[in-house]
Design an enzyme around this catalytic site. Structure first.
Site, PDB file in Angstrom:
ATOM      1  N   LYS A 157     -10.594  -1.994  16.771  1.00 25.08           N
ATOM      2  CA  LYS A 157     -11.962  -2.509  16.719  1.00 25.08           C
ATOM      3  C   LYS A 157     -12.973  -1.373  16.897  1.00 25.08           C
ATOM      4  O   LYS A 157     -13.957  -1.277  16.164  1.00 25.08           O
ATOM      5  CB  LYS A 157     -12.157  -3.558  17.809  1.00 25.08           C
ATOM      6  CG  LYS A 157     -13.517  -4.249  17.792  1.00 25.08           C
ATOM      7  CD  LYS A 157     -13.703  -5.131  19.017  1.00 25.08           C
ATOM      8  CE  LYS A 157     -12.638  -6.193  19.112  1.00 25.08           C
ATOM      9  NZ  LYS A 157     -12.788  -7.029  20.340  1.00 25.08           N
ATOM     10  N   THR A 164     -14.811 -15.115  27.475  1.00 22.40           N
ATOM     11  CA  THR A 164     -14.367 -16.005  28.548  1.00 22.40           C
ATOM     12  C   THR A 164     -13.675 -17.211  27.895  1.00 22.40           C
ATOM     13  O   THR A 164     -14.235 -18.306  27.836  1.00 22.40           O
ATOM     14  CB  THR A 164     -15.541 -16.481  29.424  1.00 22.40           C
ATOM     15  OG1 THR A 164     -16.572 -17.029  28.576  1.00 22.40           O
ATOM     16  CG2 THR A 164     -16.120 -15.329  30.217  1.00 22.40           C
ATOM     17  N   CYS A 181     -17.817 -21.214  20.975  1.00 15.97           N
ATOM     18  CA  CYS A 181     -18.725 -21.436  22.094  1.00 15.97           C
ATOM     19  C   CYS A 181     -18.803 -22.898  22.530  1.00 15.97           C
ATOM     20  O   CYS A 181     -18.338 -23.246  23.610  1.00 15.97           O
ATOM     21  CB  CYS A 181     -20.128 -20.923  21.738  1.00 15.97           C
ATOM     22  SG  CYS A 181     -20.233 -19.139  21.554  1.00 15.97           S
TER      23      CYS A 181
END
Length: 436
Positions: free
Chosen positions: A35, A85, A262
């Protein structure tokens, strides 16, 4: 100002590039070697409009760099924590492994007076737990939640509709808020609302906003369920109630529900945290919102099966879309891909096309057929299913043109984004979500 951004996934990469674009010197840090190598060459590892342009500009200007070496964070005045998270395996709660690792890895390189700004979406109470470790290193922890919309993340970072800073009480908190005002100087100069709160409020702002949006989307989908058994039209219902200024029309689009990285995980984590706090009943409605959202995927599959007389076995089904929303290649918890996989499981020959998400989808579900060209994907279809409302399908696909490509003129509009009368007028059998 010199800034570091710990975590260069979706949130961190956008934040680092955006901060460099407004004049800061920024180093992005991540443990993922591939990345970092991609970002260092100005190539975004995911699709986000406008990101590669500001990545390239930042790197060429010398204001933006990427590394796997946490030591490069030393000397930055503000350190942003932007790691993921995810939902815990086997539960609804948020997994804070990456947040804790980022803070622990950063501690040796903090200096007196540094600011550590958390941007990750975390359960309320997380900042209060982390703060003593940061303060022992002479730095101050603040919580500065992000409010990015995938597809508009660059714009939302450079020109946000509000800024929130959760700070400790006293002079350290006052100074930290002033430093963040300097970081976001273009927005502050435009008088963008800058809201200073305590830690818990700042953490709740993010999850409460997502919970409210999820509730609004789920509400209109619940109305679609009622419309389907009464013959009402949920799109007209949404228009009518949307004229009420207290309600508004935005996010009242019935369809196959929300997805992405999300909303689903955040409302589940919020529910789990409320249970831990002994207030699960306060957000118990969020569990039903989640259930409504998942039921709409079932309904889309049901419409396809019914349209084909009760069985999709060995039928050619073209699915328009794989990403969970347009202007993104994100397939995390994608309702579009879920519908495609379910149809395949019922024995259909499923062909998927998407302007950006094909490679991501193929990696996870190689059993499906993928075609980049939209018209080629439509060729020979018995049913067409619209599941991601890309402009290529909403505005640029003529029902007369499509009719010359397919085997059967049946279309299931999983997003209620097409002109039903135009498609019916061209000889198609049109099915919408919550529409007669």
């Amino acid at each position: 100002m010199r800034l570091s951004v710990i975590g260069c996934g979706y949130l961190g990469a956008v934040h680092a590039a955006a901060m460099a674009s407004i004049g800061h010197d920024v180093v992005g840090i991540d443990v993922d070697v591939r990345k970092i190598a991609s970002l260092a060459q100005g190539r975004a590892p995911f699709f986000e409009p406008g990101l590669e342009e500001i990545l390239t500009q930042g790197i060429e200007s010398g204001r933006l760099s990427f590394t796997t070496d946490m030591a490069q964070a030393a000397g930055a005045a503000v350190h942003f924590i932007g790691v993921g998270t995810p939902q815990q395996a086997g539960g609804y709660a948020a997994d804070l492994t990456y947040v804790n690792a980022a803070v622990d890895g950063l501690l040796p390189y903090l200096s007196e007076g540094d600011i550590v700004a958390g941007k990750s979406t975390v359960p309320v109470g997380t900042a209060a737990t982390l703060a003593p470790r940061v303060h022992e290193a002479g730095a101050t922890l603040v919580w500065n939640p992000e409010f990015l919309r995938e597809g508009w993340a660059v714009q939302d970072t450079i020109d946000p509709d509000r800024l929130v800073a959760g700070v400790p009480s006293g002079s350290k908190g006052d100074r930290a808020a002033d430093v963040l005002r300097e970081v976001y100087h273009p927005s502050v100069a435009k008088e963008t609302p800058f809201i200073v709160t305590d830690y818990a409020t700042a953490e709740l702002v993010k999850v409460a906003a997502n919970a409210f949006l999820a509730t609004k989307i789920s509400f209109i989908n619940a109305m679609a369920e009622i419309a389907e058994v009464t013959g009402a039209d949920v799109t007209q219902l949404a228009d009518a109630i949307g004229h009420d200024a207290r309600i508004g029309r935005r996010f009242l689009g019935a369809g196959i529900g929300f997805g992405g990285g999300c909303l689903p995980k955040d409302i589940r984590a919020f529910s789990a945290r409320a249970e831990e706090l002994g207030r699960g009943e306060s957000v118990a409605f969020l569990r039903e919102m989640d259930a409504i959202n998942l039921r709409r995927r079932d309904r889309a599959v049901e419409l396809v099966v019914n349209a084909l007389g009760g069985s999709v076995f060995k039928k050619n089904i073209t699915v328009l879309g794989a990403a969970f929303k347009p202007h993104s290649d994100d397939i995390r918890d994608s309702p579009a891909l879920d519908v495609a996989v379910r149809l395949h499981g019922l024995g259909a020959w499923v062909t998927i096309t998407d302007p950006a998400a094909i490679e991501n989808a193929r990696r996870i579900h190689p059993q499906l057929a993928y075609v980049e060209d939209r018209d080629e994907a439509l060729r020979g279809a018995d049913v067409v299913v619209v599941v991601t409302e890309w402009d290529e399908y909403r505005h640029q696909l003529s029902p007369h043109h499509a009719a010359g490509l397919v085997n059967g003129r049946i279309i299931v509009d999983g997003r209620n984004c097409l002109d039903a009368s135009a498609w019916r007028g061209a000889g198609w059998t049109y099915y919408g979500m919550g529409r007669p």
